[in-house]
Design an enzyme around this catalytic site. Structure first.
Site, PDB file in Angstrom:
ATOM      1  N   ARG A 116      -6.033   5.095  -7.919  1.00 13.03           N
ATOM      2  CA  ARG A 116      -5.894   4.605  -6.661  1.00 13.03           C
ATOM      3  C   ARG A 116      -4.747   3.353  -6.788  1.00 13.03           C
ATOM      4  NH1 ARG A 116      -7.650   4.580  -1.371  1.00 13.03           N
ATOM      5  NH2 ARG A 116      -7.844   2.407  -0.354  1.00 13.03           N
ATOM      6  N   HIS A 154      -1.335   3.041  -4.869  1.00 13.41           N
ATOM      7  CA  HIS A 154      -0.916   1.932  -3.727  1.00 13.41           C
ATOM      8  C   HIS A 154       0.162   1.145  -4.276  1.00 13.41           C
ATOM      9  CE1 HIS A 154      -4.485   1.958  -0.692  1.00 13.41           C
ATOM     10  NE2 HIS A 154      -4.404   3.057  -1.340  1.00 13.41           N
ATOM     11  N   ASP A 155       0.257   0.828  -5.658  1.00 10.41           N
ATOM     12  CA  ASP A 155       1.671   0.254  -5.844  1.00 10.41           C
ATOM     13  C   ASP A 155       2.980   1.004  -5.709  1.00 10.41           C
ATOM     14  OD1 ASP A 155       3.029  -1.746  -7.533  1.00 10.41           O
ATOM     15  OD2 ASP A 155       2.971  -0.617  -9.419  1.00 10.41           O
ATOM     16  N   ASP A 157       6.405  -0.885  -9.124  1.00  7.86           N
ATOM     17  CA  ASP A 157       7.007  -1.990  -9.830  1.00  7.86           C
ATOM     18  C   ASP A 157       5.583  -3.043 -10.211  1.00  7.86           C
ATOM     19  OD1 ASP A 157       6.123  -2.773  -7.462  1.00  7.86           O
ATOM     20  OD2 ASP A 157       7.992  -4.048  -6.910  1.00  7.86           O
ATOM     21  N   ASN A 213      -5.798  -2.576   1.301  1.00  6.63           N
ATOM     22  CA  ASN A 213      -6.317  -3.020  -0.254  1.00  6.63           C
ATOM     23  C   ASN A 213      -7.573  -3.662  -0.228  1.00  6.63           C
ATOM     24  OD1 ASN A 213      -4.149  -1.380  -1.152  1.00  6.63           O
ATOM     25  ND2 ASN A 213      -2.714  -3.284  -0.979  1.00  6.63           N
ATOM     26  N   PRO A 225      -0.529   4.930   3.736  1.00  7.04           N
ATOM     27  CA  PRO A 225      -1.254   5.943   4.589  1.00  7.04           C
ATOM     28  C   PRO A 225      -2.579   5.469   4.761  1.00  7.04           C
ATOM     29  CG  PRO A 225      -0.055   7.273   2.912  1.00  7.04           C
ATOM     30  CD  PRO A 225      -0.249   5.613   2.450  1.00  7.04           C
ATOM     31  N   HIS A 257      -8.907  12.648  -4.248  1.00 10.10           N
ATOM     32  CA  HIS A 257     -10.196  12.367  -3.606  1.00 10.10           C
ATOM     33  C   HIS A 257     -11.342  13.138  -4.127  1.00 10.10           C
ATOM     34  CE1 HIS A 257      -8.654   9.980  -0.046  1.00 10.10           C
ATOM     35  NE2 HIS A 257      -8.251   9.457  -0.944  1.00 10.10           N
ATOM     36  N   SER A 274     -19.011  17.032  -6.898  1.00 12.82           N
ATOM     37  CA  SER A 274     -18.800  16.614  -8.110  1.00 12.82           C
ATOM     38  C   SER A 274     -18.218  15.030  -8.345  1.00 12.82           C
ATOM     39  CB  SER A 274     -17.945  17.659  -8.818  1.00 12.82           C
ATOM     40  OG  SER A 274     -16.932  18.011  -8.248  1.00 12.82           O
TER      41      SER A 274
END
Length: 327
Positions: free
Chosen positions: A64, A68-69, A76, A93, A162, A192, A246
């Protein structure tokens, strides 16, 4: 050795080389540190494995973190920067993105063995790949050679990432904005299959959903009752598995859950059940539900594409000595 696994490794290597040769846009290669920091892979593997032995969920958290980076300023390492105006404190975040201490520990070791050589952005990308692998997911050769950005972009994180509350068409548009397509939306949502989510991200589905329905009608009733019990009276930070079948194993159960209305987030179930999803993503969900090997192949391709989103080119940026601050 399993022949399908051998095919997967071969395909991953070919895809990595193809993306690495796209020209000046990328300049990333699979062998970027082979001579300058041969210890890189062993160090990252050891730290990710150790962290996952303590908390299996960390594999999902590192994946994740990479996602998100890359969606803000490109891949970067800007998400790692400290400061009140940093991406860490953007709404998507805050109390959500994790794994910073693992990246810190990896960086500290690398600065001992090969100082000022490996970028923080590359550490995040490589750590994410091992988080997938050690969760039972596919191996792939990570393209490396990114440099670290000099500024964080909190507003970009608030606006570009998103959201689990958005309609599928809006999520597709955000993926398109960074060069990813509808298939990438469905494939990367399959991440996910591991990890957890806070009640705050799905509680709207559990009560006062609409004028005609208290609970989201696309949420399985038994699962809804269980989630109501979990979240009742809390502060929204209680967590549960994104894939209850799982929770810590990387497989295609995520998609199978959507077929029986057991997707945890609205944005998950929407891929199969919403009007937008029926029009654009439902068929892909069905494909990956039926064929876990195809999901693995396509996941590798999408991860390589995502990891190639606008890395700082050439000599732009820097190699941070400490991932939390610019040099």
């Amino acid at each position: 050795m399993d022949h399908s696994y051998c095919r997967l490794v071969l395909v991953c290597s070919v895809l990595a080389l193809c993306l690495g040769n796209q020209g000046a846009r990328s300049q990333l290669t699979v062998d970027f540190y082979y001579n300058t920091c041969p210890q890189l892979y062993a160090i990252v593997q050891q730290h990710v494995f150790s962290a996952m032995m303590v908390e299996t969920r960390m594999g999902a958290s590192l994946l994740r973190l990479h996602f998100h980076d890359c969606f803000v300023n490109g891949c970067d390492g800007s998400i790692l920067l400290d400061g009140d105006t940093g991406e860490k404190f953007a709404l998507p975040n805050l109390n959500s993105v994790r794994g910073f201490e693992v990246i810190d520990a990896i960086k500290a070791d690398l600065e001992t063995f090969c100082p000022e050589v490996v970028s923080c952005a590359d550490i995040v990308a490589l750590a994410a790949s091992y988080g997938v692998l050690f969760s039972g997911g596919p191996y792939y050769d990570v393209l490396l050679g990114r440099r670290d950005g000099l500024v964080a972009n909190q507003s970009g994180a608030n606006n570009s990432l998103p959201s689990p509350f958005e309609p599928i068409d809006s999520i597709i548009q955000k993926f398109n904005a960074v060069g990813l397509n509808t298939t990438d939306v469905v494939v990367l949502s399959g991440a996910h299959t591991i990890g957890q989510a806070r009640c705050a991200l799905f509680s709207k589905r559990l009560s006062n959903f609409s004028a005609t329905s208290s609970v989201d009608p696309t949420l399985d009733a038994t699962l809804a009752a269980s989630l109501q019990s979990l979240c009742a009276g809390g502060d929204g930070n209680q967590t549960t598995a994104l894939d209850a079948r799982s929770a810590d194993y990387f497989d295609n159960h995520y998609y199978q859950n959507l077929l029986v209305e057991r997707g945890l987030l609205s944005s998950d179930q929407g891929l199969f059940s919403s009007p937008d999803g029926v029009a654009s993503t439902k068929a892909l969900v069905q494909t990956y539900s039926d064929d876990g090997e195809q999901f693995f192949y396509d996941f590798v391709w999408s991860m390589l594409k995502m990891g190639n989103i606008s890395p700082p080119p050439g000599s732009a940026g820097q190699i941070r000595k400490n991932c939390r601050v610019v040099n």
